[in-house]
Design an enzyme around this catalytic site. Structure first.
Site, PDB file in Angstrom:
ATOM      1  N   LYS A  53       0.849  -1.207   0.000  1.00 52.58           N
ATOM      2  CA  LYS A  53       0.000   0.000   0.000  1.00 52.58           C
ATOM      3  C   LYS A  53       0.877   1.247   0.000  1.00 52.58           C
ATOM      4  O   LYS A  53       0.592   2.215  -0.704  1.00 52.58           O
ATOM      5  CB  LYS A  53      -0.925  -0.018   1.227  1.00 52.58           C
ATOM      6  CG  LYS A  53      -2.056  -1.022   1.096  1.00 52.58           C
ATOM      7  CD  LYS A  53      -2.795  -1.246   2.410  1.00 52.58           C
ATOM      8  CE  LYS A  53      -3.801  -2.397   2.247  1.00 52.58           C
ATOM      9  NZ  LYS A  53      -4.405  -2.834   3.509  1.00 52.58           N
ATOM     10  N   GLN A  97      -4.620  -1.897   9.658  1.00 57.40           N
ATOM     11  CA  GLN A  97      -4.396  -3.195   9.002  1.00 57.40           C
ATOM     12  C   GLN A  97      -4.937  -4.328   9.880  1.00 57.40           C
ATOM     13  O   GLN A  97      -4.626  -4.394  11.071  1.00 57.40           O
ATOM     14  CB  GLN A  97      -2.897  -3.381   8.734  1.00 57.40           C
ATOM     15  CG  GLN A  97      -2.550  -4.630   7.968  1.00 57.40           C
ATOM     16  CD  GLN A  97      -3.116  -4.641   6.547  1.00 57.40           C
ATOM     17  OE1 GLN A  97      -3.021  -3.651   5.823  1.00 57.40           O
ATOM     18  NE2 GLN A  97      -3.715  -5.751   6.150  1.00 57.40           N
ATOM     19  N   ASP A 120     -11.411   2.925   4.274  1.00 60.45           N
ATOM     20  CA  ASP A 120     -11.763   1.510   4.119  1.00 60.45           C
ATOM     21  C   ASP A 120     -13.280   1.340   3.975  1.00 60.45           C
ATOM     22  O   ASP A 120     -13.743   0.262   3.601  1.00 60.45           O
ATOM     23  CB  ASP A 120     -11.298   0.705   5.344  1.00 60.45           C
ATOM     24  CG  ASP A 120      -9.994  -0.039   5.095  1.00 60.45           C
ATOM     25  OD1 ASP A 120      -9.714  -0.356   3.925  1.00 60.45           O
ATOM     26  OD2 ASP A 120      -9.266  -0.303   6.070  1.00 60.45           O
TER      27      ASP A 120
END
Ligand code: NDP
Length: 287
Positions: A53, A97, A120
């Site tokens: 990422k 994460q 997200d």
């Protein structure tokens, strides 16, 4: 002949379009978009995802900031960090994460991220907007799948889409996105009797179960579009999906490879969501 849904190429294309838009803002004297990535513990797979990422952000011109907490960090330490990043004006998006260390309340932690920074798309506010078919920060993997279908000219409206898996981060939001686009949607899960009887009706079959090679030729309607979300690494390091690729490939019209299908599209969607949050924060009318 079966065509490959090339997520790697599609993601690279999305990234370069995004880079051009970000460059235009920089030329206009604006700051870079900023993404904060929080990693708790030393899970090696998570470290790889975070690194990927970070690299993708750098390529697109997004400033990526990593925050590493030890595996014995407490929930309140993590919440304090989230609160600090929520107030940081340089940070447009924030992700935590997964998986988090055992014992942490994942939903409570995800809900702590301010909804305008929730790139997200996990929080109740963003999920509610998706449910209402309103503009929102869509969950990255489902958003990436829709972008990949669109980029390849695959019709969604009027198709029977079958989603196998009902998780909050993939199966459920993907089902809603497909529904919002006019598909007839069936959702299957571990309690579905005779899975193959349902999946064989699918014009578009999306599989997100975390069960290696769950789907084989008997589950496929000839000519179906098959999207494989699963990622599994065997002892030799070889990657495989939830779909037995070799078994089904000749039956499909389109199929995602693993790797190189859904994974890169998930990251591209994260960058897009960071861009959307940045536009929102700077009052740029770009969405
Ligand atoms: P979860 O474990 O949260 O959910 C799995 C879902 O699959 C559940 O709804 C479960 O049903 C269902 N399921 C499990 N076994 C079966 C079965 N035998 N038949 C039918 N349904 C079944 O997983 P995620 O959604 O988070 O992830 C799924 C996979 O996708 C994983 O391999 C993950 O690594 C991968 N992934 C890949 C991403 C990418 O970018 N490529 C991003 C996110 C995930 P029930 O609800 O009844 O338990």
């Amino acid at each position: 002949m079966t065509k490959i849904l090339d997520g790697k190429a599609c993601a690279a294309n999305m990234r370069s379009q995004l880079q051009a838009k970000i460059d235009a803002q920089l030329a206009d004297g604006k700051r870079r978009p900023g993404l904060a990535v929080i990693l708790v513990g030393e899970d090696p797979a998570s470290a790889i995802y975070v690194r990927n990422k970070h690299r993708a952000c750098e390529k697109a011109g997004i400033k990526s900031m990593q925050y590493l907490l030890p595996s014995d960090a407490t929930e309140s330490q993590l919440i304090d960090l989230i609160d600090t990043l929520n107030e940081d004006p340089e940070i447009d998006g924030m992700i935590i994460q997964l998986p988090l260390p055992a014992g942490m309340d994942v939903v409570k932690i995800q809900e702590r991220v301010r909804s305008d920074k929730d790139v997200d798309g996990f929080c109740a506010e963003q999920a509610g907007l998706l449910f209402r078919n309103r503009p929102c920060l869509e969950s990255c993997t489902p958003k990436g799948i829709i972008s990949l279908l669109d980029a390849n000219g695959i019709e969604i409206e009027g198709q029977h889409a079958v989603v196998v898996g009902r998780s909050d981060i993939v199966g459920k939001p993907l089902s809603i996105l497909l529904l919002n686009r006019g598909a007839t949607v069936s959702i299957c899960h571990s309690k579905t009797p005779d899975l193959a009887a349902i999946t064989r009706q699918a014009d578009i079959l999306c599989v997100a179960t975390g069960k290696r090679h769950l789907i084989s030729a008997e589950h496929i309607k000839p000519g179906a579009v098959v999207v494989d979300v699963g990622i599994h690494r065997d002892d030799s390091g070889k990657l495989a999906g939830d779909v037995n690729y070799e078994d089904v490939v000749d039956l499909c019209s389109w199929i995602t490879p693993v790797p190189g299908g859904v994974g890169p599209m998930t990251i591209a969607s994260l960058l897009e969501n960071t861009w959307l949050a940045y536009c929102d924060h700077l009052g740029i009318n770009e969405a």
